[in-house]
Design an enzyme around this catalytic site. Structure first.
Site, short mmCIF file in Angstrom:
data_model
loop_
_atom_site.label_atom_id
_atom_site.label_comp_id
_atom_site.label_asym_id
_atom_site.label_seq_id
_atom_site.Cartn_x
_atom_site.Cartn_y
_atom_site.Cartn_z
N ARG A 1 0.80 -1.22 0.00
CA ARG A 1 0.00 0.00 0.00
C ARG A 1 0.84 1.27 0.00
O ARG A 1 0.34 2.36 0.26
CB ARG A 1 -0.97 0.00 1.18
CG ARG A 1 -1.77 -1.28 1.17
CD ARG A 1 -3.04 -1.26 1.98
NE ARG A 1 -3.63 -2.59 2.00
CZ ARG A 1 -4.42 -3.07 1.05
NH1 ARG A 1 -4.77 -2.34 0.03
NH2 ARG A 1 -4.88 -4.31 1.12
N HIS B 1 4.27 -10.18 -6.66
CA HIS B 1 3.09 -9.44 -7.13
C HIS B 1 3.33 -7.95 -6.93
O HIS B 1 3.68 -7.52 -5.84
CB HIS B 1 1.85 -9.91 -6.36
CG HIS B 1 0.55 -9.46 -6.95
ND1 HIS B 1 0.18 -8.13 -6.99
CD2 HIS B 1 -0.46 -10.16 -7.53
CE1 HIS B 1 -1.02 -8.05 -7.57
NE2 HIS B 1 -1.41 -9.26 -7.92
N TYR C 1 -0.09 -2.29 -4.96
CA TYR C 1 -1.38 -1.83 -5.48
C TYR C 1 -1.38 -0.43 -6.09
O TYR C 1 -2.22 -0.11 -6.92
CB TYR C 1 -2.44 -1.86 -4.37
CG TYR C 1 -2.76 -3.25 -3.89
CD1 TYR C 1 -3.15 -4.24 -4.80
CD2 TYR C 1 -2.67 -3.60 -2.55
CE1 TYR C 1 -3.44 -5.53 -4.37
CE2 TYR C 1 -2.96 -4.88 -2.12
CZ TYR C 1 -3.35 -5.84 -3.03
OH TYR C 1 -3.63 -7.10 -2.61
N HIS D 1 -0.87 -6.06 -12.47
CA HIS D 1 -2.22 -5.65 -12.85
C HIS D 1 -2.06 -4.55 -13.89
O HIS D 1 -1.12 -3.77 -13.82
CB HIS D 1 -2.98 -5.10 -11.65
CG HIS D 1 -3.44 -6.15 -10.70
ND1 HIS D 1 -4.56 -6.01 -9.93
CD2 HIS D 1 -2.94 -7.37 -10.40
CE1 HIS D 1 -4.73 -7.09 -9.20
NE2 HIS D 1 -3.76 -7.93 -9.46
N GLU E 1 -1.93 -10.07 -15.48
CA GLU E 1 -3.07 -10.71 -14.80
C GLU E 1 -4.39 -10.13 -15.30
O GLU E 1 -4.54 -8.91 -15.42
CB GLU E 1 -2.94 -10.50 -13.28
CG GLU E 1 -4.11 -11.14 -12.53
CD GLU E 1 -3.95 -11.14 -11.01
OE1 GLU E 1 -2.87 -10.78 -10.52
OE2 GLU E 1 -4.92 -11.51 -10.34
N ASP F 1 -6.48 -15.37 -13.18
CA ASP F 1 -7.16 -15.35 -11.88
C ASP F 1 -8.60 -15.83 -12.07
O ASP F 1 -9.36 -15.22 -12.82
CB ASP F 1 -7.12 -13.93 -11.29
CG ASP F 1 -7.64 -13.87 -9.86
OD1 ASP F 1 -8.76 -14.36 -9.63
OD2 ASP F 1 -6.93 -13.33 -8.99
N HIS G 1 -11.32 -13.32 -10.84
CA HIS G 1 -11.42 -12.15 -11.71
C HIS G 1 -12.13 -12.52 -13.02
O HIS G 1 -12.95 -11.77 -13.52
CB HIS G 1 -10.03 -11.59 -12.03
CG HIS G 1 -9.29 -11.08 -10.83
ND1 HIS G 1 -8.02 -10.56 -10.91
CD2 HIS G 1 -9.64 -11.00 -9.52
CE1 HIS G 1 -7.63 -10.19 -9.70
NE2 HIS G 1 -8.59 -10.45 -8.84
N HIS H 1 -4.19 -17.94 -10.46
CA HIS H 1 -4.62 -17.46 -9.15
C HIS H 1 -5.93 -18.17 -8.85
O HIS H 1 -6.95 -17.91 -9.49
CB HIS H 1 -4.81 -15.94 -9.14
CG HIS H 1 -3.53 -15.19 -8.99
ND1 HIS H 1 -3.46 -13.83 -9.02
CD2 HIS H 1 -2.27 -15.64 -8.76
CE1 HIS H 1 -2.19 -13.46 -8.83
NE2 HIS H 1 -1.46 -14.54 -8.68
N ASP I 1 -14.07 -7.49 -7.40
CA ASP I 1 -12.87 -8.27 -7.07
C ASP I 1 -12.92 -8.69 -5.60
O ASP I 1 -12.25 -8.11 -4.76
CB ASP I 1 -11.63 -7.39 -7.35
CG ASP I 1 -10.34 -8.13 -7.09
OD1 ASP I 1 -10.38 -9.33 -6.75
OD2 ASP I 1 -9.28 -7.50 -7.23
N HIS J 1 -12.58 -12.10 -3.36
CA HIS J 1 -12.26 -13.51 -3.38
C HIS J 1 -13.01 -14.26 -2.28
O HIS J 1 -13.23 -13.72 -1.21
CB HIS J 1 -10.76 -13.73 -3.15
CG HIS J 1 -9.89 -13.00 -4.13
ND1 HIS J 1 -8.52 -13.05 -4.09
CD2 HIS J 1 -10.19 -12.20 -5.18
CE1 HIS J 1 -8.01 -12.32 -5.07
NE2 HIS J 1 -9.01 -11.79 -5.75
N GLU K 1 -5.17 -16.79 -3.22
CA GLU K 1 -5.09 -15.43 -2.69
C GLU K 1 -6.25 -15.13 -1.77
O GLU K 1 -6.79 -14.04 -1.77
CB GLU K 1 -5.09 -14.41 -3.83
CG GLU K 1 -3.87 -14.46 -4.73
CD GLU K 1 -3.98 -13.43 -5.84
OE1 GLU K 1 -4.94 -13.51 -6.63
OE2 GLU K 1 -3.11 -12.56 -5.91
ZN ZN Z 1 -3.22 -9.66 -8.69
MN MN Z 2 -5.01 -12.44 -8.45
MN MN Z 3 -8.30 -9.99 -6.76
#
Ligand code: ZN
Ligand code: MN
Ligand code: MN
Length: 279
Positions: free
Chosen positions: A40, A70, A73, A110, A145, A178, A181, A211, A224, A226, A256
């Site tokens: 973050r 990964h 964000y 992403h 992704e 994913d 997603h 994923h 999004d 999960h 994830e």
């Molecule tokens: Zn991701």
């Molecule tokens: Mn993912």
């Molecule tokens: Mn996600």
């Protein structure tokens, strides 16, 4: 395909990056995903003394590979704002540097948000960014992704991912699929024919990671969120059908679903997944 089933979680790097391997081993992972730094924030703190060596040593000793890093964000490779775009490209270079220090094989990215400027413009910015970092790649392959269909997102439609792939001048690039997603973006991967088409569109050999996430919300929700495997809208039967498509269940898989916020029986979940896979 013989060999070890590569199945793991996204693991915390809290304290020291090499501790991720201990956490992963503890719950029985045979591969793992980590963030290169605080997900973050923009700042990347330098590795501590022995951290790099410890990381490389434990990866070999525990036979946990590949390691997927990964991207954090905040970067947005599709941003029309020049300052954010520049910062994002630099962040990708920094993350690639971190992968190379650690000996991690893959950087998962992403594709971000075009912020209303249109998917085509966004796609071009992403491809330019991935071309620009070519000299920072070292031994790393970048994985694009698919996104969940959020408003203004780039890469929720698989054709967009393929277009970007085709616009990249180097070939150190592949896909991370994913499942949550894809489902949220409207691909009913619980349906074998759809799953087969998804694999064919991306190209089975170009999918380097799955994923493995169930979806909290309905098909095409654009959300999004999960869910634990088997407890979402895809469900155990949906995953079994997904994995009946030849080639998919041999891919390295990363779960994830939250481990940190919601402590749970991760070993139990991995065992359930292995059963689903027919191991
Ligand atoms: Zn991701
Ligand atoms: Mn993912
Ligand atoms: Mn996600």
């Amino acid at each position: 395909m013989g060999g070890v089933r590569r199945l793991g979680y996204h693991i915390s790097i809290s304290g020291s990056m090499d501790l991720a391997f201990d956490r992963a081993r503890e719950i029985g992972c045979t591969c793992m995903q980590i963030f290169p730094s605080n997900p973050r924030g923009w700042a990347v703190k330098e590795l501590g003394k022995g951290e790099k060596e410890g990381f490389r040593r434990k990866g070999k000793a525990y036979n946990i590979s590949p390691v997927f890093v990964h991207m954090p964000y905040l970067p947005n490779l599709a941003s029309p704002k020049e300052d954010v775009y520049r910062k994002s490209v630099e962040a990708m270079k920094t993350a690639l540097g971190r992968c190379n220090e650690l000996g991690a094989e893959y950087l998962t990215v992403h594709l971000g948000s075009h912020l209303g400027t249109g998917v085509e413009a966004g796609r071009e910015r992403v491809a330019a960014a991935i071309n620009e970092v070519e000299r920072s790649l070292g031994g790393v392959t970048i994985l694009l992704e698919n996104e969940a269909g959020q408003r203004n997102s780039v890469g929720s439609k698989l054709d967009e991912l393929v277009d970007i792939y085709n616009s990249v001048s180097h070939k150190r690039v592949g896909f991370c699929l994913d499942t949550c997603h894809a489902f949220a973006a409207g691909y009913d991967i619980a349906d074998r024919d759809v799953a087969k088409e998804v694999a064919e569109t991306l190209g089975l050999e170009r999918i380097r990671c799955i994923h493995l996430n169930d979806a909290k919300h309905e098909l095409g929700s654009g959300l999004d969120r999960h869910a634990d495997i088997g407890f979402g809208r895809i469900g155990r039967k949906g995953f079994e059908s997904f994995f009946s498509v030849p080639g998919l269940k041999e891919k390295p898989m990363i779960l994830e679903t939250p481990l940190v916020e919601t402590p749970k029986d991760a070993r139990g979940e991995l065992a359930a997944v292995r059963k689903m896979l027919g191991d």
